[in-house]
Design a protein around this motif. Sequence first.
Motif, mmCIF file in Angstrom:
data_model
loop_
_atom_site.group_PDB
_atom_site.id
_atom_site.type_symbol
_atom_site.label_atom_id
_atom_site.label_comp_id
_atom_site.label_asym_id
_atom_site.label_seq_id
_atom_site.Cartn_x
_atom_site.Cartn_y
_atom_site.Cartn_z
ATOM 1 N N LEU A 169 39.852 45.826 26.660
ATOM 2 C CA LEU A 169 40.098 47.136 27.269
ATOM 3 C C LEU A 169 39.118 48.167 26.712
ATOM 4 C CD1 LEU A 169 41.918 48.953 29.078
ATOM 5 C CD2 LEU A 169 43.280 49.408 27.032
ATOM 6 N N ARG A 170 38.850 48.073 25.424
ATOM 7 C CA ARG A 170 37.893 48.985 24.795
ATOM 8 C C ARG A 170 36.529 48.869 25.464
ATOM 9 N NH1 ARG A 170 36.058 47.355 19.194
ATOM 10 N NH2 ARG A 170 38.222 46.671 19.039
ATOM 11 N N HIS A 171 36.113 47.635 25.734
ATOM 12 C CA HIS A 171 34.845 47.435 26.438
ATOM 13 C C HIS A 171 34.892 48.057 27.824
ATOM 14 C CE1 HIS A 171 31.903 45.603 29.047
ATOM 15 N NE2 HIS A 171 32.854 44.956 29.692
ATOM 16 N N LEU A 172 35.959 47.789 28.573
ATOM 17 C CA LEU A 172 36.027 48.256 29.955
ATOM 18 C C LEU A 172 36.003 49.778 30.031
ATOM 19 C CD1 LEU A 172 36.240 47.210 32.856
ATOM 20 C CD2 LEU A 172 38.723 47.376 32.653
ATOM 21 N N TYR A 174 27.723 38.446 31.104
ATOM 22 C CA TYR A 174 28.651 38.134 32.183
ATOM 23 C C TYR A 174 29.602 39.271 32.580
ATOM 24 C CZ TYR A 174 27.066 33.461 31.007
ATOM 25 O OH TYR A 174 26.277 32.376 30.753
ATOM 26 N N PHE A 175 29.853 40.205 31.674
ATOM 27 C CA PHE A 175 30.813 41.266 31.984
ATOM 28 C C PHE A 175 30.266 42.655 31.615
ATOM 29 C CE2 PHE A 175 33.066 37.452 30.372
ATOM 30 C CZ PHE A 175 33.650 37.026 31.550
ATOM 31 N N PRO A 176 29.020 42.958 31.981
ATOM 32 C CA PRO A 176 28.443 44.241 31.543
ATOM 33 C C PRO A 176 29.174 45.459 32.108
ATOM 34 C CG PRO A 176 27.060 43.207 33.205
ATOM 35 C CD PRO A 176 28.085 42.192 32.810
ATOM 36 N N ASN A 177 29.709 45.327 33.317
ATOM 37 C CA ASN A 177 30.379 46.464 33.944
ATOM 38 C C ASN A 177 31.732 46.086 34.534
ATOM 39 O OD1 ASN A 177 28.143 48.461 33.703
ATOM 40 N ND2 ASN A 177 27.085 46.974 35.007
ATOM 41 N N THR A 178 32.276 44.967 34.094
ATOM 42 C CA THR A 178 33.547 44.492 34.632
ATOM 43 C C THR A 178 34.471 44.075 33.493
ATOM 44 O OG1 THR A 178 32.699 42.224 34.820
ATOM 45 C CG2 THR A 178 32.477 43.639 36.759
ATOM 46 N N ASN A 179 35.721 43.799 33.853
ATOM 47 C CA ASN A 179 36.684 43.379 32.849
ATOM 48 C C ASN A 179 36.500 41.913 32.460
ATOM 49 O OD1 ASN A 179 37.748 43.493 35.707
ATOM 50 N ND2 ASN A 179 39.134 41.980 34.838
ATOM 51 N N TRP A 180 36.879 41.615 31.249
ATOM 52 C CA TRP A 180 36.932 40.233 30.786
ATOM 53 C C TRP A 180 38.125 39.527 31.457
ATOM 54 C CZ3 TRP A 180 35.201 37.225 26.225
ATOM 55 C CH2 TRP A 180 33.954 37.647 25.748
ATOM 56 N N PRO A 181 38.203 38.190 31.330
ATOM 57 C CA PRO A 181 39.385 37.496 31.855
ATOM 58 C C PRO A 181 40.664 38.043 31.242
ATOM 59 C CG PRO A 181 37.661 35.923 31.313
ATOM 60 C CD PRO A 181 37.193 37.247 30.799
ATOM 61 N N SER A 182 41.742 37.971 31.975
ATOM 62 C CA SER A 182 43.016 38.490 31.490
ATOM 63 C C SER A 182 43.531 37.670 30.314
ATOM 64 C CB SER A 182 44.049 38.461 32.614
ATOM 65 O OG SER A 182 44.350 37.118 32.967
ATOM 66 N N ALA A 183 44.418 38.275 29.553
ATOM 67 C CA ALA A 183 45.016 37.577 28.413
ATOM 68 C C ALA A 183 45.782 36.341 28.873
ATOM 69 C CB ALA A 183 45.934 38.526 27.650
ATOM 70 N N GLU A 184 46.416 36.441 30.035
ATOM 71 C CA GLU A 184 47.179 35.301 30.551
ATOM 72 C C GLU A 184 46.274 34.103 30.809
ATOM 73 O OE1 GLU A 184 47.265 38.348 31.721
ATOM 74 O OE2 GLU A 184 49.282 39.014 31.167
ATOM 75 N N ALA A 185 45.047 34.371 31.255
ATOM 76 C CA ALA A 185 44.135 33.289 31.605
ATOM 77 C C ALA A 185 43.613 32.540 30.392
ATOM 78 C CB ALA A 185 42.965 33.824 32.426
ATOM 79 N N ILE A 186 43.538 33.201 29.252
ATOM 80 C CA ILE A 186 42.973 32.558 28.056
ATOM 81 C C ILE A 186 44.050 32.228 27.014
ATOM 82 C CG2 ILE A 186 40.687 33.542 28.363
ATOM 83 C CD1 ILE A 186 43.019 34.993 25.728
ATOM 84 N N ALA A 187 45.313 32.453 27.365
ATOM 85 C CA ALA A 187 46.406 32.280 26.396
ATOM 86 C C ALA A 187 46.471 30.867 25.823
ATOM 87 C CB ALA A 187 47.739 32.644 27.048
ATOM 88 N N SER A 188 46.129 29.870 26.617
ATOM 89 C CA SER A 188 46.227 28.489 26.135
ATOM 90 C C SER A 188 45.237 28.202 25.010
ATOM 91 C CB SER A 188 45.980 27.508 27.290
ATOM 92 O OG SER A 188 44.672 27.680 27.821
ATOM 93 N N GLU A 189 44.175 28.975 24.917
ATOM 94 C CA GLU A 189 43.169 28.748 23.881
ATOM 95 C C GLU A 189 43.608 29.278 22.519
ATOM 96 O OE1 GLU A 189 40.746 26.780 24.643
ATOM 97 O OE2 GLU A 189 41.547 26.792 26.679
ATOM 98 N N CYS A 190 44.697 30.045 22.492
ATOM 99 C CA CYS A 190 45.215 30.536 21.206
ATOM 100 C C CYS A 190 46.696 30.188 21.083
ATOM 101 C CB CYS A 190 45.001 32.042 21.074
ATOM 102 S SG CYS A 190 45.836 33.043 22.309
ATOM 103 N N HIS A 191 47.126 29.187 21.845
ATOM 104 C CA HIS A 191 48.508 28.704 21.798
ATOM 105 C C HIS A 191 49.520 29.811 22.131
ATOM 106 C CE1 HIS A 191 46.712 25.199 19.928
ATOM 107 N NE2 HIS A 191 46.207 25.967 18.975
ATOM 108 N N GLY A 192 49.104 30.727 22.999
ATOM 109 C CA GLY A 192 50.013 31.789 23.406
ATOM 110 C C GLY A 192 50.366 32.745 22.286
#
Length: 219
Positions: free
Chosen positions: A106-109, A75-93
């Motif tokens: 960022l390392r991937h990007l 899904y993200f071979p040449n693009t950034n992953w979702p932002s930290a803000e978008a997935i924050a709820s999955e780790c309770h912020g």
Amino acid sequence: FIQNHDDQSLCLNTLKWKTQLGKTRGNRPNMSTEVFPDCVINFVFDLHDASRRSFIPSEQQPQYSGVFREITAKYFPNTNWPSAEAIASECHGDTLFLALYNELTLRHLQSVKRPKVTDRIEGWHTYRQLFDLILQEAPDENATATSQTLFLIPDWCFDIMHEFLYQFQGFCQFRTATYAAAAKTAEDPDKSPQAHVAEALDVLSQNRDAWAVETVLFY
């Protein structure tokens, strides 16, 4: 199609997600419009759980070394992953885990595109935030094993430090090349720096503390 999550396969209504993603791809959108596959949610939840609660290597290893690469390739071979803000709820912020997530993505990007000067500065701030948060949580010399709050497999630790030094080296080489290009132009009063060189000089002048040797050695 929806695939079974039990075998760590990727899960997503592919056609629907790709259609939505096409409307939001570009600069990272805000949390209300960012769209990503369900397997990203599962990955973040499971990796956070293995890092902050279970501390079991056999649970963290396949997430870090396997699932992340599978999702990235699909899904993200040449693009950034979702932002930290978008997935924050999955780790309770969890601020520290979000810093780890930022570094990982960022390392991937930066591995799939040629970083610009702003990307190099962003990398510096990403590592500073991560290391500062780790140091804040680091147990003192009298701490017991039961006070552990973070677990990372050796591979993950090595990759973080290796990339940190790699980006430091890359920044130093970039800065030297930029100043050399500017110096050649300065020798001829009839020439002005190329646009990308002028931009780089401006950003570097505004971030003189970026990748400072003393700070790098401190970490």
